[in-house]
Design a protein around this motif. Sequence first.
Motif, PDB file in Angstrom:
ATOM      1  N   VAL A 227     -24.465  11.830  -2.050  1.00  0.00           N
ATOM      2  CA  VAL A 227     -23.138  12.265  -1.613  1.00  0.00           C
ATOM      3  C   VAL A 227     -23.212  13.777  -1.363  1.00  0.00           C
ATOM      4  O   VAL A 227     -23.658  14.530  -2.236  1.00  0.00           O
ATOM      5  N   ASN A 256     -11.578  15.591  -1.960  1.00  0.00           N
ATOM      6  CA  ASN A 256     -12.535  15.098  -0.960  1.00  0.00           C
ATOM      7  C   ASN A 256     -13.734  14.445  -1.644  1.00  0.00           C
ATOM      8  O   ASN A 256     -14.166  13.351  -1.260  1.00  0.00           O
ATOM      9  N   GLN A 260     -15.034  10.496  -1.547  1.00  0.00           N
ATOM     10  CA  GLN A 260     -16.404  10.109  -1.208  1.00  0.00           C
ATOM     11  C   GLN A 260     -17.019   9.197  -2.269  1.00  0.00           C
ATOM     12  O   GLN A 260     -17.655   8.193  -1.938  1.00  0.00           O
TER      13      GLN A 260
END
Length: 292
Positions: A227, A256, A260
């Motif tokens: 990620v 954010n 994810q």
Amino acid sequence: MTSVSLLGPGDEPIVLGVTTPEVPVRVPTTRRYLMCPPEHFTVEYAINPWMDPTRPISTELALAQWTELKETYERLGHRVEVIEPVPGLPDMVFSANSGTVIEGRVLGARFRAEQRAAEADHFRRWFLANGYSTVVMPERTNEAEGDFTWTGKYLLAGTGFRTDPLAHSEAQEVLGVPVISLQLVDPRYYHLDVALFVLADDLIAYYPDAFSPGSRQALRRLFPDAVIANAEDAACLGLNAVSDGRHVILPVEATNLGEQVARRGFEPVYVDISELRKSGGGPKCCTMELRD
């Protein structure tokens, strides 16, 4: 998302099925953590870019936020041990910096800043008093889980601002695990644990701009599915996070990054740790994992 259809009578489409990208089922594992309440927390000096002694600090708020973090771990089924805070050591709350524990072996810490040096011995004595027979205090400067991150296979080891690169080989000898050195280049992300964290076996999240070009290339090779955090994630110390393999404890501002990790099958759990961030710390800084 894709669908498969045939034409029925009158050329009406008949949808036979819908397929979606497979999201792994994430399974948490019970962890044991060592934490230290911020009863003496303040910002009296500046040893990283986040610290400003002229800003007002609320020890009461810091303690309330720390308590919520501790209770979050306990609510998720984890066990939390507590070490007694010591007056005059305001950063002792950041327990992750004072020891690295893998398979019951302990490598202690040696701080670069003299203001934190005394913390190391308090943690050493805690380990000895709590049944750890192999406790080695380092010869080289190392700030423990601040710069050492165990993936289950490798010990990722940061350097550039705090931990001596020669401490990496010392960690390999003491802990008996393979070590991969990573160079940090942005002074705001002075420890590895504010630039990278482990989500699950073979999966990490990190902020590429915190690392040198060679280290970024190494991370891409080791973790091609990682990620990737953005600048906003990094700036709120979103990568100073803790994962139990399913639940990911994140600062409330790291939305954010939370989105994810949710897309990867994890469950983000947000905590407010804004007062402790005034000293450059987040959830992980407050949390040493005891891997027995």
